[in-house]
Write an enzyme that holds these catalytic residues in place. Structure first.
Site, PDB file in Angstrom:
ATOM      1  N   ARG A  40       0.814  -1.206   0.000  1.00 39.38           N
ATOM      2  CA  ARG A  40       0.000   0.000   0.000  1.00 39.38           C
ATOM      3  C   ARG A  40       0.856   1.270   0.000  1.00 39.38           C
ATOM      4  O   ARG A  40       0.493   2.272  -0.617  1.00 39.38           O
ATOM      5  CB  ARG A  40      -0.965  -0.029   1.184  1.00 39.38           C
ATOM      6  CG  ARG A  40      -1.990  -1.140   1.017  1.00 39.38           C
ATOM      7  CD  ARG A  40      -3.033  -1.151   2.096  1.00 39.38           C
ATOM      8  NE  ARG A  40      -4.014  -2.182   1.810  1.00 39.38           N
ATOM      9  CZ  ARG A  40      -5.069  -2.437   2.565  1.00 39.38           C
ATOM     10  NH1 ARG A  40      -5.269  -1.720   3.662  1.00 39.38           N
ATOM     11  NH2 ARG A  40      -5.922  -3.384   2.248  1.00 39.38           N
ATOM     12  N   ASP A 147     -16.453   8.933   8.120  1.00 38.68           N
ATOM     13  CA  ASP A 147     -15.319   8.031   7.923  1.00 38.68           C
ATOM     14  C   ASP A 147     -14.049   8.820   8.215  1.00 38.68           C
ATOM     15  O   ASP A 147     -14.056  10.059   8.201  1.00 38.68           O
ATOM     16  CB  ASP A 147     -15.289   7.492   6.490  1.00 38.68           C
ATOM     17  CG  ASP A 147     -14.477   6.208   6.370  1.00 38.68           C
ATOM     18  OD1 ASP A 147     -15.073   5.116   6.432  1.00 38.68           O
ATOM     19  OD2 ASP A 147     -13.244   6.295   6.236  1.00 38.68           O
TER      20      ASP A 147
END
Length: 280
Positions: A40, A147
């Protein structure tokens, strides 16, 4: 900046990133996650001037990188997996409970999708509530969707989804609440303006955010995120969510999660569904 070989993620750098992520958002990244973190981070390196993993981490975790790069680092590391009508039994429980509350005289409802990712969960909630509203014109509702990731919040606010992602939505609901783009191949689908207006998006950190000072939510969906938290962080978040629920309100968590030892202020309604049972 090292323009040479990008290297691999060292144990030292893994510990630095893991410590930062746990402090920032509560997510634990043990040693067996090291290769996943490296994959990532390499995606993030492609979007920056850094070619060396260690140099990038030093920059991201520095005072210089705090404002602009640390939110992007969090976005790169955190998992955002979701789907429309994910764990569908939850929405059946919610529907039955809303009907019961209406029969008892309640007409307004506030729902919170507390880890909303790219928006599928809050739009599912809005569809369920809009269908109930169609059966009873007196019902009003709001959906708050939050979020930690600005990137997924932007996607959620755009409310545009692929044909594959809308497959879990029953056909009658697709016809009522989605518009097909005629200009895209393969086609894209957008949530209708009327439904989008019922969902309010905002950034919120479950670990360090300022929770409501008074109970205000009838139902909170906080699913498939606390599994990544330590036991202490999970217990603290559960206490905060309990305080944000109205007495009698419902908390929904993921089927792979647990609230730990039974919280004295909750009673189990269905698997991974809990009612705030105390009056305080």
């Amino acid at each position: 900046m090292n323009a040479g070989n990008s290297g691999s993620l060292s144990a030292r750098d893994h510990r630095k990133v893991a410590q930062f992520i746990e402090q920032a958002v509560g997510i634990q990244l043990p040693e067996h996650k090291r290769s996943l973190i490296e994959v990532r981070l390499r995606k993030r390196l492609k979007e920056t001037r850094y070619t060396n993993v260690s140099d990038y981490i030093d920059y991201a975790l520095s005072e210089e990188g705090a404002v602009t790069e640390q939110p992007r680092l969090i976005d790169a590391i955190t998992t955002n997996k979701t789907a429309f009508f994910r764990e569908p039994a939850h929405f059946q429980v919610l529907s039955h409970w809303i009907i019961e509350q209406q029969e008892a005289g309640q007409s307004g409802f506030k729902l919170w999708s507390a880890a909303c990712s790219t928006g599928e969960e809050p739009y599912t909630l809005a569809m369920v509530m809009a269908e109930l509203q169609g059966q009873s014109g007196s019902l009003n509702f709001d959906v708050l969707a939050t979020d930690i990731s600005e990137t997924v919040l932007q996607k959620a606010a755009g409310a545009t989804y692929s044909a594959e992602s809308i497959e879990p939505i029953p056909l009658p609901l697709r016809e009522n609440y989605l518009l097909r783009s005629l200009k895209q191949t393969p086609p894209l689908y957008r949530v209708t303006k009327e439904l989008r207006e019922r969902v309010r998006f905002g950034r919120f950190n479950l670990i360090s955010g300022s929770y409501p000072s008074k109970p205000g939510f009838d139902a909170i969906f906080c699913r498939n995120v606390m599994i990544y938290f330590s036991a202490d962080d999970r217990a603290r978040v559960i206490r905060q969510l309990h305080a944000a629920l109205k007495p009698g309100g419902l908390l929904f968590i993921g089927h792979s999660e647990s609230i730990g030892p039974v919280h004295p202020g909750f009673e189990t309604v269905a698997p991974t569904v809990y009612r705030r049972s105390d009056g305080g």
